[in-house]
Design an enzyme around this catalytic site. Structure first.
Site, PDB file in Angstrom:
ATOM      1  N   LYS A  22      15.029 -15.107  -9.183  1.00 34.05           N
ATOM      2  CA  LYS A  22      14.226 -14.973  -7.710  1.00 34.05           C
ATOM      3  C   LYS A  22      14.613 -13.586  -7.413  1.00 34.05           C
ATOM      4  CE  LYS A  22      17.251 -15.691  -4.510  1.00 34.05           C
ATOM      5  NZ  LYS A  22      17.480 -14.805  -3.407  1.00 34.05           N
ATOM      6  N   ASN A  23      15.583 -12.933  -7.583  1.00 30.96           N
ATOM      7  CA  ASN A  23      16.220 -11.584  -7.133  1.00 30.96           C
ATOM      8  C   ASN A  23      15.320 -10.455  -7.887  1.00 30.96           C
ATOM      9  OD1 ASN A  23      17.303 -12.642  -5.144  1.00 30.96           O
ATOM     10  ND2 ASN A  23      19.278 -12.038  -5.901  1.00 30.96           N
ATOM     11  N   ARG A  92      15.438 -11.267   3.767  1.00 29.14           N
ATOM     12  CA  ARG A  92      15.816  -9.821   3.667  1.00 29.14           C
ATOM     13  C   ARG A  92      14.987  -9.221   2.606  1.00 29.14           C
ATOM     14  NH1 ARG A  92      20.076  -7.365   5.507  1.00 29.14           N
ATOM     15  NH2 ARG A  92      20.187  -6.007   3.849  1.00 29.14           N
ATOM     16  N   CYS A 116      23.137 -11.552   8.586  1.00 34.21           N
ATOM     17  CA  CYS A 116      23.002 -12.995   7.689  1.00 34.21           C
ATOM     18  C   CYS A 116      24.387 -13.633   7.839  1.00 34.21           C
ATOM     19  CB  CYS A 116      22.115 -13.028   6.603  1.00 34.21           C
ATOM     20  SG  CYS A 116      23.141 -12.304   5.211  1.00 34.21           S
ATOM     21  N   ARG A 121      25.042  -6.802   6.373  1.00 33.20           N
ATOM     22  CA  ARG A 121      24.292  -6.198   5.528  1.00 33.20           C
ATOM     23  C   ARG A 121      23.201  -5.253   6.094  1.00 33.20           C
ATOM     24  NH1 ARG A 121      21.613 -11.138   2.207  1.00 33.20           N
ATOM     25  NH2 ARG A 121      21.339  -9.632   0.572  1.00 33.20           N
ATOM     26  N   PRO A 122      23.869  -4.217   6.429  1.00 27.48           N
ATOM     27  CA  PRO A 122      23.117  -2.959   6.860  1.00 27.48           C
ATOM     28  C   PRO A 122      21.826  -2.560   5.979  1.00 27.48           C
ATOM     29  CG  PRO A 122      25.318  -2.288   6.720  1.00 27.48           C
ATOM     30  CD  PRO A 122      25.132  -3.407   6.375  1.00 27.48           C
ATOM     31  N   VAL A 123      21.180  -1.799   6.405  1.00 34.58           N
ATOM     32  CA  VAL A 123      20.101  -0.984   5.254  1.00 34.58           C
ATOM     33  C   VAL A 123      19.940   0.541   5.634  1.00 34.58           C
ATOM     34  CG1 VAL A 123      18.532  -3.038   5.298  1.00 34.58           C
ATOM     35  CG2 VAL A 123      18.309  -1.494   7.297  1.00 34.58           C
ATOM     36  N   ASP A 124      21.228   1.052   6.027  1.00 36.38           N
ATOM     37  CA  ASP A 124      21.227   2.469   6.113  1.00 36.38           C
ATOM     38  C   ASP A 124      20.996   3.200   5.130  1.00 36.38           C
ATOM     39  OD1 ASP A 124      23.751   1.186   5.481  1.00 36.38           O
ATOM     40  OD2 ASP A 124      24.748   2.837   5.972  1.00 36.38           O
ATOM     41  N   LEU A 125      21.617   2.736   3.813  1.00 39.29           N
ATOM     42  CA  LEU A 125      21.263   3.350   2.339  1.00 39.29           C
ATOM     43  C   LEU A 125      19.574   3.566   2.231  1.00 39.29           C
ATOM     44  CD1 LEU A 125      24.179   2.189   0.280  1.00 39.29           C
ATOM     45  CD2 LEU A 125      24.038   4.200   1.842  1.00 39.29           C
ATOM     46  N   ASP A 306      27.002 -13.449  -6.395  1.00 33.48           N
ATOM     47  CA  ASP A 306      26.117 -14.589  -6.405  1.00 33.48           C
ATOM     48  C   ASP A 306      26.639 -16.076  -7.126  1.00 33.48           C
ATOM     49  OD1 ASP A 306      24.691 -13.125  -4.735  1.00 33.48           O
ATOM     50  OD2 ASP A 306      23.101 -13.090  -5.918  1.00 33.48           O
ATOM     51  N   ILE A 328      32.156  -7.602  -2.207  1.00 33.89           N
ATOM     52  CA  ILE A 328      30.668  -7.300  -2.044  1.00 33.89           C
ATOM     53  C   ILE A 328      30.293  -7.431  -0.392  1.00 33.89           C
ATOM     54  CG2 ILE A 328      28.268  -7.284  -2.856  1.00 33.89           C
ATOM     55  CD1 ILE A 328      30.199  -6.389  -4.806  1.00 33.89           C
ATOM     56  N   ARG A 398      15.317 -22.299  -1.636  1.00 33.39           N
ATOM     57  CA  ARG A 398      15.008 -20.808  -1.308  1.00 33.39           C
ATOM     58  C   ARG A 398      15.167 -20.164  -2.620  1.00 33.39           C
ATOM     59  NH1 ARG A 398      17.616 -17.647   3.206  1.00 33.39           N
ATOM     60  NH2 ARG A 398      16.352 -16.035   1.788  1.00 33.39           N
TER      61      ARG A 398
HETATM   62  C1  EPZ Z   1      21.009  -8.184  -3.684  1.00 31.28           C
HETATM   63  O1  EPZ Z   1      21.324  -8.166  -2.376  1.00 31.28           O
HETATM   64  C2  EPZ Z   1      20.750  -9.564  -3.903  1.00 31.28           C
HETATM   65  N1  EPZ Z   1      19.577 -10.081  -3.039  1.00 31.28           N
HETATM   66  C3  EPZ Z   1      21.924 -10.536  -3.277  1.00 31.28           C
HETATM   67  O2  EPZ Z   1      21.758 -11.964  -3.690  1.00 31.28           O
HETATM   68  C4  EPZ Z   1      23.102 -10.097  -4.190  1.00 31.28           C
HETATM   69  O3  EPZ Z   1      24.439 -10.884  -3.442  1.00 31.28           O
HETATM   70  C5  EPZ Z   1      23.412  -8.754  -3.851  1.00 31.28           C
HETATM   71  O4  EPZ Z   1      22.310  -7.787  -4.301  1.00 31.28           O
HETATM   72  C6  EPZ Z   1      24.513  -7.810  -4.744  1.00 31.28           C
HETATM   73  O5  EPZ Z   1      24.452  -8.236  -5.951  1.00 31.28           O
HETATM   74  C7  EPZ Z   1      18.439  -9.684  -3.631  1.00 31.28           C
HETATM   75  O6  EPZ Z   1      18.212  -8.978  -4.625  1.00 31.28           O
HETATM   76  C8  EPZ Z   1      17.118 -10.193  -2.754  1.00 31.28           C
HETATM   77  P1  EPZ Z   1      23.486  -4.743  -1.974  1.00 31.28           P
HETATM   78  P2  EPZ Z   1      21.356  -6.511  -1.529  1.00 31.28           P
HETATM   79  O7  EPZ Z   1      22.368  -3.786  -1.388  1.00 31.28           O
HETATM   80  O8  EPZ Z   1      20.556  -5.619  -2.290  1.00 31.28           O
HETATM   81  C9  EPZ Z   1      26.161  -3.288   1.752  1.00 31.28           C
HETATM   82  C10 EPZ Z   1      21.368 -13.985  -3.237  1.00 31.28           C
HETATM   83  O9  EPZ Z   1      22.025 -15.205  -2.722  1.00 31.28           O
HETATM   84  N2  EPZ Z   1      24.906  -2.103   2.034  1.00 31.28           N
HETATM   85  O10 EPZ Z   1      23.996  -4.420  -3.462  1.00 31.28           O
HETATM   86  O11 EPZ Z   1      21.035  -6.609   0.022  1.00 31.28           O
HETATM   87  C11 EPZ Z   1      25.906  -4.601   1.706  1.00 31.28           C
HETATM   88  O12 EPZ Z   1      26.056  -5.071   3.118  1.00 31.28           O
HETATM   89  C12 EPZ Z   1      21.552 -12.787  -2.530  1.00 31.28           C
HETATM   90  O13 EPZ Z   1      20.316 -14.283  -3.679  1.00 31.28           O
HETATM   91  C13 EPZ Z   1      25.277  -1.288   3.030  1.00 31.28           C
HETATM   92  O14 EPZ Z   1      26.161  -1.130   3.758  1.00 31.28           O
HETATM   93  O15 EPZ Z   1      22.814  -6.216  -1.745  1.00 31.28           O
HETATM   94  C14 EPZ Z   1      26.773  -5.202   0.801  1.00 31.28           C
HETATM   95  O16 EPZ Z   1      28.061  -5.376   1.391  1.00 31.28           O
HETATM   96  C15 EPZ Z   1      22.602 -12.949  -1.515  1.00 31.28           C
HETATM   97  N3  EPZ Z   1      24.010  -0.334   3.351  1.00 31.28           N
HETATM   98  C16 EPZ Z   1      26.783  -4.363  -0.207  1.00 31.28           C
HETATM   99  O17 EPZ Z   1      26.281  -2.887   0.254  1.00 31.28           O
HETATM  100  C17 EPZ Z   1      22.878  -0.479   2.753  1.00 31.28           C
HETATM  101  O18 EPZ Z   1      21.903   0.001   3.213  1.00 31.28           O
HETATM  102  C18 EPZ Z   1      25.965  -4.427  -1.425  1.00 31.28           C
HETATM  103  O19 EPZ Z   1      24.805  -4.711  -0.816  1.00 31.28           O
HETATM  104  C19 EPZ Z   1      22.867  -1.441   1.677  1.00 31.28           C
HETATM  105  C20 EPZ Z   1      23.842  -2.223   1.320  1.00 31.28           C
END
Ligand code: EPZ
Length: 420
Positions: A22-23, A92, A116, A121-125, A306, A328, A398
């Site tokens: 999926k991801n 997301r 969520c 889960r911010p998107v600042d990066l 996950d 995480i 999902r």
């Molecule tokens: C992906 O989410 C996956 N989703 C998640 O799977 C998975 O848990 C996660 O990676 C970690 O492996 C998809 O691929 C669609 P991150 P992602 O950016 O990319 C913080 C599932 O059940 N962060 O690696 O959103 C964030 O809040 C889902 O299938 C910031 O602070 O994860 C988290 O604490 C759930 N700012 C950490 O980083 C940012 O801009 C890692 O998140 C981005 C992330």
């Protein structure tokens, strides 16, 4: 709303076909926006999240053709660069259309995804990476409004911590940027390599994916490609854990051991044998019970967050005590009180859960707030005595393709109860 009724206590024996990831599929679908030639994807799982992203891509002008697990996306003409709140809020991964739209159309307006259940889960990066490539970004009424009138330019982007989504986003933007982009402290997850492989098949120049430094040389346009989505490593781990909870032996067809990183060691230490064999993995629990193992979730190749809920489900009936540390996401133990309803002994203290194994759980009505937590409850139910009713099955739809069918074929007693 549909529910799943599960009568536990039957060991699992049989074949389970592992679906496409999926991801990975969701990011490959977003990558179709980067080219005006068709991207033909195969092994795309039939999931509600895929349907939702398809709806968004169609709203942007992408022509879509679907036949089973084959999906062709033709983004010849992009008719809109607006990703509305309703379509991004529900999932997301929709946010990942921002980079490709910006790279190709030099502008985009995409709703912020918001928080969520599992954390803020911010998107600042994501946004900082695009700004480093020259995008001008404003936030207005819950939307990211981004433009790059002269296109994006390559940049050196050092991530302060590992983010899968931000790495993927920067990579998709970088392939059409002018000049070179270097991503430092990039995520190592197999989904990153799958995306890079697909982008390379489309003509992108990317090196170093799978390692912490990814180097991209921008090209002026990308081609179409035929690409098969990699097998789902989380689904693989989840069914291996199901065999751990219920006992028995299952063949996970299409699964790959190299994709599940530290989970292999943790599952084996818990007493779930994993053996690579003829295009798949055999997962078996030969002993009467699993044994308690401590885990810490970490970015790949560490133990995947996950799989944390599913692992906890197995630990509830393992011999001894196990500690589970979630690093995480800040709120990812919501399955613990639900497992407790089935008789599990779990104490949660901040980011650490301590699980004291009991010989057997008892079925109960339970409910989960996210996808992986729901699968944890299904796994617990498969090993429990009596009937468990899992509510809010839409979470499972999902992310786990044909869940009941796959489990029933291995002897599980599981039935969907249609809601109104
Ligand atoms: C992906 O989410 C996956 N989703 C998640 O799977 C998975 O848990 C996660 O990676 C970690 O492996 C998809 O691929 C669609 P991150 P992602 O950016 O990319 C913080 C599932 O059940 N962060 O690696 O959103 C964030 O809040 C889902 O299938 C910031 O602070 O994860 C988290 O604490 C759930 N700012 C950490 O980083 C940012 O801009 C890692 O998140 C981005 C992330």
């Amino acid at each position: 709303m549909d529910k799943l009724a599960i009568i536990g206590g039957r060991p699992l024996y049989g074949d389970i076909e592992i679906s496409g990831a999926k991801n990975s599929a969701l990011k490959l679908m977003a990558a179709a926006l980067l080219s005006d030639k068709p991207l033909a994807l195969s092994n795309v799982p039939r999931l509600a999240d895929v349907d939702m992203l398809l709806r968004l891509l169609e709203a942007l002008g992408v022509e879509t053709k679907r036949n089973g697990t084959d999906l062709t996306l033709d983004a010849r003409t992009i008719t809109s660069t607006l990703a509305p709140y309703d379509l991004v809020r529900k999932m997301r991964a929709s946010f990942n259309v921002l980079g490709p739209l910006l790279a190709r159309e030099h502008q985009a307006k995409v709703s912020l995804p918001g928080g969520c259940a599992i954390g803020a889960r911010p998107v600042d990066l994501h946004l900082k990476s695009l700004e480093a490539m020259g995008a001008v970004i404003e936030l207005d009424e819950g939307y990211v409004i981004a433009s790059a009138p002269r296109g994006l330019s390559g940049a050196r982007i050092a991530f302060p911590f590992v983010s899968v989504g931000a790495t993927e986003h920067a990579m998709m933007a970088g392939v059409l940027a002018k000049g070179d982009t270097v991503l430092i402290n990039a995520a190592l997850e197999p989904e990153i390599v799958d995306l890079a492989d697909c982008l390379r098949a489309m003509g992108a120049k990317i090196e170093g994916d799978g390692g912490p430094e990814i180097r991209i040389t921008g090209v002026s346009s990308l081609n179409g490609a035929d690409y098969a989505v990699m097998p789902d490593r989380i689904e693989t781990g989840a069914y291996a854990l199901a065999a751990g909870a219920a006992g028995g032996e299952v063949f996970l067809r299409g699964a790959r051991l190299d994709l599940i990183g530290a989970a292999v060691g943790a599952l084996e230490a818990a007493g779930i044998q994993l053996t690579a064999r003829d295009g798949g993995i055999v997962a078996a629990r030969p002993a009467e019970r699993c044994v308690g193992v401590d885990i810490v979730t970490d970015p790949f190749p560490g133990f995947p967050t996950d799989l944390q809920a599913q692992f906890m489900a197995v630990m509830t009936t393992a011999q001894g005590v196990s500690t589970i540390r979630e690093t995480i996401f800040e709120n990812r133990f919501m399955h613990a009180p639900e497992l407790a309803r089935m008789g599990a002994k779990i104490s949660v203290n901040g980011q650490v859960a301590m699980v004291t194994g009991v010989p057997r759980l008892k079925g109960a009505p339970v409910m989960a707030t996210d996808l992986r937590a729901s699968m944890g409850l299904v796994i617990a139910a498969l090993g429990a005595e009596g009937q468990t009713m899992v509510n809010r099955v839409y979470h499972l739809d999902r992310g786990f393709e044909r869940l009941e069918e796959k489990l029933v074929r291995c002897g599980a007693l599981i039935e969907r109860v249609k809601g109104e």
